[in-house]
Design a protein around this motif. Structure first.
Motif, PDB file in Angstrom:
ATOM      1  N   ARG A 128     -17.548  -3.054  -2.386  1.00 38.01           N
ATOM      2  CA  ARG A 128     -17.686  -3.753  -3.660  1.00 38.01           C
ATOM      3  C   ARG A 128     -16.440  -3.628  -4.529  1.00 38.01           C
ATOM      4  O   ARG A 128     -16.491  -3.860  -5.733  1.00 38.01           O
ATOM      5  CB  ARG A 128     -18.916  -3.232  -4.414  1.00 38.01           C
ATOM      6  N   CYS A 129     -15.325  -3.235  -3.931  1.00 38.48           N
ATOM      7  CA  CYS A 129     -14.075  -3.091  -4.672  1.00 38.48           C
ATOM      8  C   CYS A 129     -13.008  -3.953  -4.002  1.00 38.48           C
ATOM      9  O   CYS A 129     -13.187  -4.410  -2.870  1.00 38.48           O
ATOM     10  CB  CYS A 129     -13.633  -1.623  -4.685  1.00 38.48           C
ATOM     11  N   PRO A 130     -11.893  -4.197  -4.680  1.00 40.17           N
ATOM     12  CA  PRO A 130     -10.786  -4.898  -4.027  1.00 40.17           C
ATOM     13  C   PRO A 130     -10.367  -4.174  -2.746  1.00 40.17           C
ATOM     14  O   PRO A 130     -10.339  -2.943  -2.708  1.00 40.17           O
ATOM     15  CB  PRO A 130      -9.666  -4.852  -5.072  1.00 40.17           C
ATOM     16  N   ALA A 131     -10.055  -4.944  -1.711  1.00 41.29           N
ATOM     17  CA  ALA A 131      -9.710  -4.352  -0.416  1.00 41.29           C
ATOM     18  C   ALA A 131      -8.450  -4.993   0.136  1.00 41.29           C
ATOM     19  O   ALA A 131      -8.253  -6.212   0.039  1.00 41.29           O
ATOM     20  CB  ALA A 131     -10.850  -4.513   0.577  1.00 41.29           C
ATOM     21  N   VAL A 132      -7.607  -4.156   0.726  1.00 41.38           N
ATOM     22  CA  VAL A 132      -6.430  -4.610   1.466  1.00 41.38           C
ATOM     23  C   VAL A 132      -6.754  -4.477   2.950  1.00 41.38           C
ATOM     24  O   VAL A 132      -7.239  -3.432   3.393  1.00 41.38           O
ATOM     25  CB  VAL A 132      -5.194  -3.766   1.115  1.00 41.38           C
ATOM     26  N   VAL A 133      -6.506  -5.512   3.714  1.00 42.79           N
ATOM     27  CA  VAL A 133      -6.719  -5.484   5.161  1.00 42.79           C
ATOM     28  C   VAL A 133      -5.357  -5.648   5.824  1.00 42.79           C
ATOM     29  O   VAL A 133      -4.641  -6.631   5.576  1.00 42.79           O
ATOM     30  CB  VAL A 133      -7.674  -6.588   5.632  1.00 42.79           C
TER      31      VAL A 133
END
Length: 287
Positions: A128-133
């Motif tokens: 539920r938070c910003p994510a970097v992939v």
């Protein structure tokens, strides 16, 4: 959506974007990062990413390392961590319940095991938070691209050309800016298309082009440094597209400083991390 003109990222622009850092702040003030990274044979990536996240200025860095029936990778990674807090991950629940992060990073050194194939889409769908992939996370996501539509928070993808091909089925063409913008708009994500003059594209058509960096950064591990730094800036509350473009600029500036010290051939990704504090001093200098 209409594509806007490409804006070159400059030192002045990055300075204007940086969030305030209150003197009375504590480690909880400056954000919390949770990383999912590493596997047997790829134990350097999580260490580099977590070290870059710490150097990026966030307050707390947790590092989840998959340990599906074999904790070898976790033990090796844990031995390389001082500031970051490593822990073993045997399920998505292990990662998701460890902490409530302000930003997460999924992918560096994860490998392509069947367990990772299951873990990545489940984690991304439930975060539920910003994510970097990044890295292996992108390769796995390319087979589960619909997860992007189920995300309730911003997602930043950081592919090089080969990973972009896995996502789209083709290498970028001559108009890299147009292709980056089209992917970001079609998938509702921020896309960092790495390479010479890395491009950062947002879903609203915003496009940034980097102006720092050099060929000495073209070494395994440099991308892990960028991913950790970017996640750190997200955790400190920066808007995703600005966090991405700023991280790329800072990463490149650190690379330029490392090249001055060690030369293009001899510099390493660890040298990039070592130069990040110098970049922060430059950016925070009021003169």
């Amino acid at each position: 959506m209409k594509q806007n003109a490409v804006c070159d990222v400059t030192e002045a622009l990055v300075k204007s974007w940086l969030p305030a850092r209150p003197a009375e702040g504590h480690k909880g003030t400056f954000g919390k990062v949770n990383l999912l990274a590493g596997s047997v044979g790829f134990t350097g990536a999580p260490v580099l990413a977590s070290r870059a996240a710490v150097r990026g200025g966030c307050g707390l860095v947790f590092l989840g390392v998959p340990a599906f029936g074999d904790d070898t990778a976790y033990r090796i990674v844990a031995g390389g961590c001082v500031e970051a807090m490593p822990y073993p991950v045997r399920s998505a629940a292990d990662f998701l319940s460890k902490t409530t992060p302000d930003a997460a990073l999924v992918g560096p050194g994860l490998g392509q095991s069947p367990e990772a194939e299951t873990l990545v889409p489940e984690v991304l769908a439930r975060l539920r938070c910003p994510a970097v992939v990044d890295a292996d996370g992108i390769t796995i996501l390319s087979r589960h691209i619909s997860v992007l539509n189920r995300r309730d928070a911003p997602t930043v993808l950081t592919p090089h050309d080969g990973e972009f091909q896995r996502l789209t089925g083709r290498l970028p063409g001559p108009d890299r800016a147009a292709e980056a913008a089209a992917f970001a708009q079609a998938n509702g994500c921020v896309l960092v298309l790495k390479g010479h003059r890395t491009l950062t594209a947002a879903p609203d058509g915003t496009l940034y082009r980097n102006t720092t960096g050099n060929d000495g950064m073209a070494k395994g591990g440099s991308g892990d440094v960028l991913a950790g730094l970017l996640t750190s800036l997200l955790a400190q509350g920066m808007e995703p597209v600005r966090a991405a473009a700023a991280a790329v600029w800072i990463h490149g500036r650190a690379g330029d400083l490392a090249a001055e010290r060690f030369g293009h051939r001899g510099m390493t990704p660890s040298d990039l991390i070592g130069e990040i504090p110098t970049v922060w001093r430059e950016l925070e200098n009021p003169v």
